[in-house]
Design a protein around this motif. Structure first.
Motif, PDB file in Angstrom:
ATOM      1  N   UNK A  43      61.673  14.734  78.543  1.00 39.12           N
ATOM      2  CA  UNK A  43      61.358  13.541  79.340  1.00 39.12           C
ATOM      3  C   UNK A  43      60.938  13.939  80.751  1.00 39.12           C
ATOM      4  N   UNK A  44      61.597  14.944  81.316  1.00 41.57           N
ATOM      5  CA  UNK A  44      61.212  15.422  82.657  1.00 41.57           C
ATOM      6  C   UNK A  44      59.797  15.982  82.648  1.00 41.57           C
ATOM      7  N   UNK A  45      59.472  16.775  81.642  1.00 42.28           N
ATOM      8  CA  UNK A  45      58.127  17.353  81.542  1.00 42.28           C
ATOM      9  C   UNK A  45      57.087  16.247  81.394  1.00 42.28           C
ATOM     10  N   UNK A  46      57.368  15.280  80.538  1.00 45.25           N
ATOM     11  CA  UNK A  46      56.429  14.177  80.327  1.00 45.25           C
ATOM     12  C   UNK A  46      56.247  13.360  81.599  1.00 45.25           C
ATOM     13  N   UNK A 191      54.643  12.723  75.843  1.00 43.11           N
ATOM     14  CA  UNK A 191      53.745  12.595  76.995  1.00 43.11           C
ATOM     15  C   UNK A 191      52.749  11.436  76.876  1.00 43.11           C
ATOM     16  N   UNK A 192      52.170  11.140  75.698  1.00 46.06           N
ATOM     17  CA  UNK A 192      51.226  10.009  75.629  1.00 46.06           C
ATOM     18  C   UNK A 192      51.831   8.667  76.014  1.00 46.06           C
ATOM     19  N   UNK A 193      53.144   8.502  75.838  1.00 51.27           N
ATOM     20  CA  UNK A 193      53.760   7.242  76.231  1.00 51.27           C
ATOM     21  C   UNK A 193      53.677   7.052  77.747  1.00 51.27           C
ATOM     22  N   UNK A 194      53.889   8.138  78.503  1.00 55.84           N
ATOM     23  CA  UNK A 194      53.757   8.052  79.958  1.00 55.84           C
ATOM     24  C   UNK A 194      52.285   7.950  80.340  1.00 55.84           C
TER      25      UNK A 194
END
Length: 370
Positions: A43-46, A191-194
């Motif tokens: 989550x942090x990376x995303x 990542x696509x969600x962010x």
């Protein structure tokens, strides 16, 4: 068309609800299955990638802050390429709306309305989102602004009464249990969600104080990621990664652990109602964007005549997406991330091409002057 109506504070609060809503409801199981205790790191990376993406999208939008990209995009790409890319974004928004609607309908049928036909739930929701889209984008952001504080209170209550149920001996696993494949798979999925915040470029002229929009987006990403990480940490501490990855709706199981008194056995009807409102706002946002972009493609002055016909198409698409929840989950884990990456990279393509065109133009001017 009235613009400059959405404040930076509304953007931040809307993004928090937007990211938090569907992720905790439908996609935590897939993430935990891929990354297990690395889920918090993923989550942090995303979130970091999302901040970079927000910077690039805002950079493009600020070059023509009072214009819609559907109109000025033909100045960057040839018209036929521009129309193809805008058409793809339209389909992406409509498809995403159908996916979330399908996920929510499956949730209601499995948990609360097992005897209710899917078409009834889809039809009612289709009518609601069509009416919401006709009310305009400002309605969604104002609703999110008011809903945020209710959500914050609900999460606080959930955290207080769930704390005694958590197994804090598992905390050490967040430090010691790391695998590179899990981090890579989880990051590619999450990542696509962010990255969906790139869709905000299509409503950029509606934003006030454009010099503060990037800051608002970054804070929205930070707070949303924090809330998602808190929720995932609760799931892992309560159930562990093996059990959590086999639950259909861990969010619901967490809520059912809360018991305040004998007269309130659990709070799941209240908290699920609040969460459902968040999901409704996200579906409505996708639907509004699809109607708004299509209206601009066809040079219509108003998107409202399209809403009910598009709502019917959305409901039918949600019926035809998959035969069951397992097939839909497989699609979301395997195909959807790549599909989303392509759609979300379109604003970056416009930024790259616009930068190149400006460079070529300056070079031509210097050559002419010399």
């Amino acid at each position: 068309m009235k613009t400059n109506t959405i404040t930076p504070n509304q953007i931040t609060l809307f993004l928090i609800i937007y990211f938090f809503s569907t992720f905790i409801g439908f996609f935590t199981v897939q993430l935990i299955n891929k990354a297990q205790y690395d889920s918090l790191l993923v989550i942090c990376i995303s979130g970091l990638v999302g901040c970079i993406y927000a910077f690039l999208c805002v950079k493009l939008a600020n070059r023509r802050p009072e214009e819609f990209i559907v109109y000025y995009g033909k100045e960057i790409f040839p018209n036929w390429i521009h129309l193809f890319l805008m058409g793809f974004i339209f389909f992406f928004c409509l498809h995403a709306c159908s996916v979330v609607l399908k996920e929510y309908a499956d949730f209601l049928i499995q948990v609360y309305l097992p005897e209710t036909p899917e078409w009834a739930i889809g039809t009612v929701f289709g009518i609601v989102i069509a009416i919401t889209a006709r009310m305009g984008i400002l309605t969604l952001f104002r609703a999110a602004q008011g809903l945020f504080y209710i959500i914050l209170l609900a999460l606080l209550i959930n955290g207080i009464f769930l704390g005694k149920e958590l197994n804090f001996d598992r905390w050490i696993a967040f430090v010691t249990n790391h695998t590179l494949p899990g981090i890579l798979k989880g990051s590619y999925f999450t990542t696509p969600f962010i990255g969906e915040l790139g869709l905000f470029i299509f409503i950029f002229p509606f934003f006030m104080k454009k010099d503060k929009i990037l800051k608002s987006m970054v804070w929205g990403i930070i707070f949303a990621c924090f809330l998602i990480m808190t929720h995932i940490a609760q799931i892992l501490l309560l159930f562990g990664p093996n059990l959590a990855s086999h639950l259909s709706f861990p969010m619901l199981e967490i809520v059912r652990f809360i018991r305040i008194a004998d007269f309130i056995e659990n709070l799941d009807p209240l908290l699920i109602a609040i969460w459902s409102t968040m999901v409704y706002l996200k579906i409505s946002f996708f639907f509004y964007l699809s109607a708004f972009i299509l209206a601009q493609i066809f040079r219509l002055k108003d998107h409202r005549p399209l809403t009910f016909s598009l709502a019917a198409i959305t409901v039918v698409m949600s019926f035809r997406l998959s035969e069951n929840a397992a097939n839909l989950n497989f699609f979301m884990e395997t195909t959807w991330p790549t599909f989303a990456y392509f759609a979300e990279s379109i604003p970056i393509l416009y930024l790259l091409m616009d930068t190149l065109r400006r460079f070529w133009k300056k070079k031509a001017i210097k050559k002419a002057e010399s």
